[in-house]
Design a protein around this motif. Structure first.
Motif, PDB file in Angstrom:
ATOM      1  N   CYS A 463       0.864  -1.179   0.000  1.00  0.00           N
ATOM      2  CA  CYS A 463       0.000   0.000   0.000  1.00  0.00           C
ATOM      3  C   CYS A 463       0.902   1.232   0.000  1.00  0.00           C
ATOM      4  CB  CYS A 463      -0.897  -0.003   1.234  1.00  0.00           C
ATOM      5  SG  CYS A 463       0.044  -0.077   2.748  1.00  0.00           S
ATOM      6  N   ALA A 464       0.317   2.377  -0.321  1.00  0.00           N
ATOM      7  CA  ALA A 464       1.111   3.615  -0.281  1.00  0.00           C
ATOM      8  C   ALA A 464       1.496   3.876   1.168  1.00  0.00           C
ATOM      9  CB  ALA A 464       0.280   4.764  -0.832  1.00  0.00           C
ATOM     10  N   PHE A 465       2.704   4.353   1.397  1.00  0.00           N
ATOM     11  CA  PHE A 465       3.179   4.655   2.745  1.00  0.00           C
ATOM     12  C   PHE A 465       3.438   6.164   2.804  1.00  0.00           C
ATOM     13  CE2 PHE A 465       7.027   4.474   5.748  1.00  0.00           C
ATOM     14  CZ  PHE A 465       6.227   4.509   6.882  1.00  0.00           C
ATOM     15  N   THR A 466       2.659   6.819   3.628  1.00  0.00           N
ATOM     16  CA  THR A 466       2.798   8.279   3.693  1.00  0.00           C
ATOM     17  C   THR A 466       3.283   8.736   5.068  1.00  0.00           C
ATOM     18  OG1 THR A 466       0.460   8.354   4.258  1.00  0.00           O
ATOM     19  CG2 THR A 466       1.019   8.781   1.947  1.00  0.00           C
ATOM     20  N   GLY A 467       3.501   7.790   5.965  1.00  0.00           N
ATOM     21  CA  GLY A 467       3.851   8.149   7.340  1.00  0.00           C
ATOM     22  C   GLY A 467       5.318   8.495   7.525  1.00  0.00           C
ATOM     23  N   PHE A 468       5.848   9.389   6.666  1.00  0.00           N
ATOM     24  CA  PHE A 468       7.245   9.807   6.845  1.00  0.00           C
ATOM     25  C   PHE A 468       7.344  11.328   6.763  1.00  0.00           C
ATOM     26  CE2 PHE A 468       6.574   8.950   2.332  1.00  0.00           C
ATOM     27  CZ  PHE A 468       7.037  10.118   1.740  1.00  0.00           C
ATOM     28  N   ARG A 469       8.438  11.863   7.321  1.00  0.00           N
ATOM     29  CA  ARG A 469       8.709  13.301   7.228  1.00  0.00           C
ATOM     30  C   ARG A 469      10.033  13.493   6.509  1.00  0.00           C
ATOM     31  NH1 ARG A 469       7.268  12.694  12.148  1.00  0.00           N
ATOM     32  NH2 ARG A 469       9.371  12.938  12.993  1.00  0.00           N
ATOM     33  N   LEU A 470      10.010  14.377   5.525  1.00  0.00           N
ATOM     34  CA  LEU A 470      11.209  14.640   4.738  1.00  0.00           C
ATOM     35  C   LEU A 470      11.587  16.088   4.940  1.00  0.00           C
ATOM     36  CD1 LEU A 470      13.146  13.589   2.484  1.00  0.00           C
ATOM     37  CD2 LEU A 470      11.485  14.461   0.847  1.00  0.00           C
ATOM     38  N   ASP A 471      12.867  16.301   5.275  1.00  0.00           N
ATOM     39  CA  ASP A 471      13.328  17.674   5.459  1.00  0.00           C
ATOM     40  C   ASP A 471      14.739  17.751   4.882  1.00  0.00           C
ATOM     41  OD1 ASP A 471      13.803  20.195   6.216  1.00  0.00           O
ATOM     42  OD2 ASP A 471      13.891  19.809   8.384  1.00  0.00           O
TER      43      ASP A 471
END
Ligand code: AHR
Length: 491
Positions: A463-471
């Motif tokens: 499934c799509a995984f959106t639980g990340f933070r990119l900085d």
């Protein structure tokens, strides 16, 4: 909190696409039913190859396929499998299940399958019960473009043009089912047989010698010492068997203790690659000779009620975790490991596809290969994960497994598996030298013993995984227990 460092400035070896290779033997329902149903079958097919399976394997980007065995290879006489089908020899497959082998799938069919799949063929020749002449003539039959008895026979059998066949193995498990040989004896046999596996035209054969089983360091030493200069690859076979060979344990319905046991046994691959690699280094410091792990994967008890000689087993999230961890190891050793073939493609051992007549399903292992496909042909990056352990006692494993690569288009690919069946993993990644502007990720995540059945084919799927933070150069995310994620980041 796990600390993950990916150094994009430190580029390592190319990840050979053939690391994502597969194996198909005349065993159980792998070839017959799983791949080949014949032109007259009601199952949709192209030239006899079932279309549903071919399409799924293309989507997974299958890179290379090994055939016809396995132990079957050292009993296989290729001339039995060419010419008009109705005239081909019928025989009993004595090694696997005692069933009729009608040779309807032979050299032409295998090379047609590879054409449809768009993958490299990898043919395993017969040393154990075959002759030098037979092996030599097989290569002539497949690849010679000119006037010769074998090229003429190929034309007579309906294929005017020669094929390209790069990968060729000289025997299989010659320390066991391929002839019970000593390494010194096999090394001499290898030297003799390989001499006559010729390059015709511009076809350049990559010759693979039979390598060790598991931790047989002496086999590797003897082969490298006596025949290293005459080979392009040395094979290695290692299966992950949770318990004793006569009571291996079930593929499903296991507890968490068995989850960790399989991962711990699978992790032994790391030591095998390092130690066999070190022995090879002492003879071949340039790493010219590839380590070809042409049989690997989990081996469980067969599914109840099935032919014990067919090696049919289910495939769960545990197998997905094993595959994810092992492919990360192969990526990390890609300076020496340049091909690997999971056993086996369809309906046998750790398969990516299971079929039931006209029906088929994708296993959790399939999804791992599909999610990892961007590593194929990319450049390995230096990376390190500092994390805690999962499991306990003798079956404890590092909680996280990872590898990182950069593609020719400049995209960064990270694959990370949480090997804990109990705990989520919080990860802080530093992407040194890579200011990411865009990121996308997919995840395979299901309970530790979940599997896809013909009643519920999508119990495990990405499934799509959106639980990340990119900085910029930092990426943080939390992976649930058993979660396997693939990230693509772009500058
Ligand atoms: O993959 C099943 C069997 O395992 C192969 O035929 C043999 O090479 C190995 O022992």
């Amino acid at each position: 909190m796990a600390e993950y460092i990916v150094n994009v400035r430190d580029k390592r070896s190319r990840i050979s696409p053939e690391i994502y290779g597969h194996f198909s033997e005349h065993l159980g329902r792998c070839i017959y039913e799983g791949l080949f149903v014949g032109e007259d079958s009601p199952i949709p097919n192209v030239n006899g190859m079932r279309s549903d399976v071919v399409e799924a394997l293309k989507k997974m980007r299958i890179s290379v396929l090994r055939w016809p065995g396995g132990c079957f290879a050292d009993e296989y006489h290729w001339k039995d499998g060419v010419g008009p089908r109705e005239k081909r020899k019928k025989m009993i497959n004595t090694h696997w299940g005692g069933v009729l082998e009608d040779n309807s799938f032979g050299t032409h069919e295998f090379l047609e399958l590879c054409r449809q799949l768009g993958c490299e063929p990898y043919i395993n020749g017969n040393v154990g019960s075959g002759t030098v002449q037979e092996m030599s003539e097989w290569m002539e039959y497949m690849t010679f473009d000119g006037v010769s008895p074998m090229a003429d026979l190929r034309k007579q059998n309906g294929h005017a043009e020669p094929w390209k066949v790069k990968y060729f193995a000289v025997g299989n498990e010659n320390w066991g089912c391929g002839g019970n040989m000593r390494p010194e004896y096999y090394a001499d046999e290898y030297l003799r047989y390989q001499t006559f596996v010729r390059n015709y035209g511009d076809n350049r054969v990559f010759r693979v010698a039979c390598g060790p089983s598991g931790d047989d360091w002496e086999w590797t030493r003897v082969l490298m010492e006596r025949a290293g200069k005459y080979m392009d690859g040395l094979s290695l076979h290692y299966y992950t068997v949770p318990n004793d060979w006569d009571k291996k344990g079930p593929a499903t319905g296991f507890d968490k203790g068995e989850w960790y046991k399989v991962l711990k046994k699978g992790l032994y691959m790391e030591q095998l690659l390092s130690r066999h690699g070190a022995i090879m280094d002492s003879f071949d410091p340039e790493k010219r000779v590839a380590l070809v792990v042409d049989e690997w994967g989990a081996w469980y008890d067969v599914e109840p009620g099935t032919n014990p000689g067919f090696l049919y087993q289910q495939n769960s999230m545990r197998d997905a975790a094993l595959a994810a961890m092992t492919l990360n190891l192969f990526n990390k050793h890609s300076d020496r490991v340049r091909m690997a073939n999971i056993a086996q493609l369809v309906n046998v051992l750790q398969s990516v596809i299971l079929t039931d007549g006209a029906d088929m399903l994708l296993t959790p292992t399939y999804h791992v290969f599909e999610m990892y496909k961007e590593h194929q042909g990319a450049t390995l990056l230096s990376s390190r994960m500092d994390c805690g352990q999962a499991g306990s006692g003798e079956n404890a494993v590092p909680q996280l497994s990872e590898s990182a690569s950069i593609g020719q288009d400049g995209a960064l690919h990270l694959t990370v598996a949480n090997l804990s069946a109990d705990d989520a993993a919080e990860v802080n990644a530093a992407l040194l030298g890579f200011a990411a502007k865009q990121a996308e990720a997919r995840m395979l995540c299901a309970p530790f013993n979940a599997f896809n059945s013909f009643e519920d084919k999508e119990a495990v799927k990405p499934c799509a995984f959106t639980g990340f933070r990119l900085d910029g150069e930092s990426l943080s995310f939390t992976l649930p227990p058993c979660g396997i994620a693939a990230f693509t980041l772009r500058p």
